[in-house]
Design a protein around this motif. Structure first.
Motif, PDB file in Angstrom:
ATOM      1  N   PRO A  74       0.796  -1.235   0.000  1.00 48.95           N
ATOM      2  CA  PRO A  74       0.000   0.000   0.000  1.00 48.95           C
ATOM      3  C   PRO A  74       0.831   1.290   0.000  1.00 48.95           C
ATOM      4  O   PRO A  74       0.530   2.193  -0.790  1.00 48.95           O
ATOM      5  CB  PRO A  74      -0.847  -0.133   1.267  1.00 48.95           C
ATOM      6  N   PRO A  75       1.867   1.415   0.871  1.00 48.83           N
ATOM      7  CA  PRO A  75       2.649   2.654   0.791  1.00 48.83           C
ATOM      8  C   PRO A  75       3.375   2.806  -0.541  1.00 48.83           C
ATOM      9  O   PRO A  75       3.518   3.930  -1.052  1.00 48.83           O
ATOM     10  CB  PRO A  75       3.639   2.542   1.963  1.00 48.83           C
ATOM     11  N   THR A  76       3.819   1.696  -1.120  1.00 53.15           N
ATOM     12  CA  THR A  76       4.479   1.764  -2.429  1.00 53.15           C
ATOM     13  C   THR A  76       3.499   2.246  -3.492  1.00 53.15           C
ATOM     14  O   THR A  76       3.834   3.092  -4.337  1.00 53.15           O
ATOM     15  CB  THR A  76       5.043   0.390  -2.814  1.00 53.15           C
ATOM     16  N   ALA A  77       2.273   1.728  -3.454  1.00 54.45           N
ATOM     17  CA  ALA A  77       1.262   2.149  -4.422  1.00 54.45           C
ATOM     18  C   ALA A  77       0.930   3.622  -4.264  1.00 54.45           C
ATOM     19  O   ALA A  77       0.809   4.358  -5.260  1.00 54.45           O
ATOM     20  CB  ALA A  77      -0.001   1.309  -4.252  1.00 54.45           C
ATOM     21  N   LEU A  78       0.797   4.086  -3.028  1.00 52.65           N
ATOM     22  CA  LEU A  78       0.488   5.499  -2.789  1.00 52.65           C
ATOM     23  C   LEU A  78       1.593   6.401  -3.312  1.00 52.65           C
ATOM     24  O   LEU A  78       1.328   7.420  -3.970  1.00 52.65           O
ATOM     25  CB  LEU A  78       0.273   5.739  -1.296  1.00 52.65           C
ATOM     26  N   LEU A  79       2.844   6.038  -3.050  1.00 54.75           N
ATOM     27  CA  LEU A  79       3.972   6.840  -3.538  1.00 54.75           C
ATOM     28  C   LEU A  79       4.016   6.841  -5.065  1.00 54.75           C
ATOM     29  O   LEU A  79       4.267   7.890  -5.682  1.00 54.75           O
ATOM     30  CB  LEU A  79       5.282   6.292  -2.978  1.00 54.75           C
ATOM     31  N   ALA A  80       3.773   5.687  -5.672  1.00 55.89           N
ATOM     32  CA  ALA A  80       3.812   5.596  -7.135  1.00 55.89           C
ATOM     33  C   ALA A  80       2.701   6.432  -7.768  1.00 55.89           C
ATOM     34  O   ALA A  80       2.932   7.146  -8.762  1.00 55.89           O
ATOM     35  CB  ALA A  80       3.691   4.137  -7.574  1.00 55.89           C
ATOM     36  N   ILE A  81       1.505   6.381  -7.200  1.00 57.63           N
ATOM     37  CA  ILE A  81       0.386   7.159  -7.739  1.00 57.63           C
ATOM     38  C   ILE A  81       0.650   8.654  -7.588  1.00 57.63           C
ATOM     39  O   ILE A  81       0.413   9.445  -8.516  1.00 57.63           O
ATOM     40  CB  ILE A  81      -0.922   6.761  -7.038  1.00 57.63           C
ATOM     41  N   CYS A  91      -5.386   4.670   2.430  1.00 57.57           N
ATOM     42  CA  CYS A  91      -5.342   5.076   3.839  1.00 57.57           C
ATOM     43  C   CYS A  91      -4.362   4.231   4.629  1.00 57.57           C
ATOM     44  O   CYS A  91      -3.668   4.738   5.518  1.00 57.57           O
ATOM     45  CB  CYS A  91      -6.750   5.019   4.445  1.00 57.57           C
ATOM     46  N   TRP A  92      -4.279   2.947   4.314  1.00 55.61           N
ATOM     47  CA  TRP A  92      -3.270   2.102   4.957  1.00 55.61           C
ATOM     48  C   TRP A  92      -1.880   2.626   4.605  1.00 55.61           C
ATOM     49  O   TRP A  92      -1.017   2.775   5.487  1.00 55.61           O
ATOM     50  CB  TRP A  92      -3.421   0.658   4.487  1.00 55.61           C
ATOM     51  N   GLY A  93      -1.667   2.913   3.310  1.00 55.17           N
ATOM     52  CA  GLY A  93      -0.370   3.427   2.884  1.00 55.17           C
ATOM     53  C   GLY A  93      -0.022   4.757   3.530  1.00 55.17           C
ATOM     54  O   GLY A  93       1.107   4.982   3.965  1.00 55.17           O
ATOM     55  N   TRP A  94      -1.021   5.657   3.613  1.00 53.71           N
ATOM     56  CA  TRP A  94      -0.792   6.961   4.236  1.00 53.71           C
ATOM     57  C   TRP A  94      -0.453   6.802   5.722  1.00 53.71           C
ATOM     58  O   TRP A  94       0.465   7.439   6.247  1.00 53.71           O
ATOM     59  CB  TRP A  94      -2.015   7.845   4.059  1.00 53.71           C
ATOM     60  N   GLY A  95      -1.179   5.940   6.403  1.00 52.66           N
ATOM     61  CA  GLY A  95      -0.892   5.704   7.810  1.00 52.66           C
ATOM     62  C   GLY A  95       0.502   5.146   8.022  1.00 52.66           C
ATOM     63  O   GLY A  95       1.214   5.551   8.950  1.00 52.66           O
ATOM     64  N   PHE A  96       0.918   4.232   7.159  1.00 55.46           N
ATOM     65  CA  PHE A  96       2.250   3.635   7.263  1.00 55.46           C
ATOM     66  C   PHE A  96       3.330   4.679   7.038  1.00 55.46           C
ATOM     67  O   PHE A  96       4.301   4.779   7.800  1.00 55.46           O
ATOM     68  CB  PHE A  96       2.384   2.509   6.238  1.00 55.46           C
ATOM     69  N   LEU A  97       3.167   5.492   5.988  1.00 52.86           N
ATOM     70  CA  LEU A  97       4.189   6.476   5.629  1.00 52.86           C
ATOM     71  C   LEU A  97       4.296   7.618   6.636  1.00 52.86           C
ATOM     72  O   LEU A  97       5.371   8.191   6.826  1.00 52.86           O
ATOM     73  CB  LEU A  97       3.892   7.051   4.232  1.00 52.86           C
ATOM     74  N   THR A  98       3.217   7.981   7.280  1.00 53.07           N
ATOM     75  CA  THR A  98       3.212   9.127   8.199  1.00 53.07           C
ATOM     76  C   THR A  98       3.327   8.712   9.669  1.00 53.07           C
ATOM     77  O   THR A  98       3.253   9.561  10.557  1.00 53.07           O
ATOM     78  CB  THR A  98       1.936   9.962   8.014  1.00 53.07           C
TER      79      THR A  98
END
Length: 347
Positions: A258-265, A319-326
């Motif tokens: 999920p964080p990888t997908a969020l960063l890529a998008i 949201c999972w990715g955002w939570g992980f990254l932040t």
């Protein structure tokens, strides 16, 4: 082991952390009391500071079972409202050698406890668990349930999607040997989320076996709206990163997706807006993937539910990715500084 055996079945304590659960609490407790299990059973409900009728319903359940010595409901206070604190309070107040965790919106299948007790004996595991079977009661909840039980939604997590019985990293909820909980000092109360994964990691690190079986099934009621789902998955990502910092080597590729997908998008949108339209291929590819993935996930559902599956998928992933990254590093530092046993071992 079964209900017709001459061998006396071990007594079981069911622990329930509840907060604002008026919608499902009675149904969840009734599913416990109706278990096809011949051993003694108690239910200990840890009451957080609810704003609805949860406490009133719990008091009714206590009164209704007061005359049955083999199936009693008790309550204990959980003034913090935090799930791990509730679990530890209920463990301390309970008495029996087998401890079953159930949430206030989880419905046990009729033979859940009997099957779990048998599996503990057969496998020698410290904790056994099964499938988190998400079931909705309206179109949005049906959509979330479809997303939560699809591989495009949660990857290869067997407790969401099913699979063969075997050793696992973690399981949904869990049926524990009390000695395992006491040896670990209970749940780490600093983990607002991911407390199950963190506890199971410690059990495995100390040599204990965690066992998944599709024979075990708990019906789960999804969050009722987008906002609640977004908060749930942001918290999942945030606290899963804390686990990764607290326990080095505990992360795997599924949690990084999920964080990888969020960063890529995000990178694709910026590239498309500032450099070349080709950058939009990345978010476009993601959108196409969840649209296509929602087709098999929504099989058999009403059209309105099927149309909402991509929204549920994107909400969960982003949201999972955002939570992980932040997730702030200070959270893990606080957990490390505060760790102490919350459930003392029996004398």
């Amino acid at each position: 082991m079964n209900a017709n055996s001459d061998v006396r079945l071990p007594a079981v304590s069911v622990i329930m952390p509840v907060l604002d659960e008026e919608r499902h609490l009675r149904e969840a407790v009734q599913a416990i009391l109706a278990q096809e299990y011949a051993g003694e059973l108690e239910v200990v409900i840890a009451l957080g500071p609810s704003k609805d009728r949860t406490d009133e319903i719990a008091a009714q359940l206590v009164a209704e079972t007061a005359s049955d010595p083999d199936k009693r409901v008790y309550t204990v206070p959980n003034p913090t409202g935090r799930t791990p604190a509730a679990l530890n309070a209920a463990i301390k107040a309970s008495r029996h050698p087998i401890v079953v965790r159930v949430d206030g919106h989880g419905m046990l299948s009729p033979n859940y406890i009997a099957t779990a007790v048998r599996l503990l004996e057969e496998t020698g595991a410290q904790n056994v668990g099964g499938i988190m079977h998400a079931e909705g009661e309206n179109d949005w909840e049906h959509a979330v349930a479809a997303a939560m039980t699809s591989k495009i939604g949660v990857g290869n997590a067997s407790f969401h999607t099913g699979g063969a019985a075997g050793e696992a990293e973690t399981v949904y909820l869990g049926v524990f040997r009390r000695e395992a909980l006491e040896r670990q000092g209970g749940y780490n109360e600093e983990f607002i989320r991911a407390q199950d994964w963190e506890l199971n990691f410690r059990i495995r690190e100390s040599g204990g076996l965690i066992w998944f079986s599709p024979e075990l099934r708990v019906s789960y009621r999804p969050r009722p709206n987008v906002r609640a789902l977004a908060k749930q998955y942001k918290d999942y990502g945030r606290w899963r990163h804390v686990v990764a910092r607290y326990h080095e080597g505990s992360i795997n590729l599924r949690y990084l997706a999920p964080p990888t997908a969020l960063l890529a998008i995000t990178a694709g949108v910026l590239l498309g807006a500032l450099v070349t339209p080709l950058g939009f291929l990345i978010p476009g590819g993601y959108l196409a993937a969840i649209l296509l993935g929602s087709i098999p996930a929504g099989k058999g559902l009403p059209l309105k539910a099927r149309l909402q599956i991509p929204v549920a998928l994107a909400t969960m992933h982003m949201c999972w990715g955002w939570g992980f990254l932040t997730s702030p590093k200070s959270l893990a530092e606080r957990v490390i500084a505060s760790r102490k046993p919350a459930v003392p071992a029996a004398n």
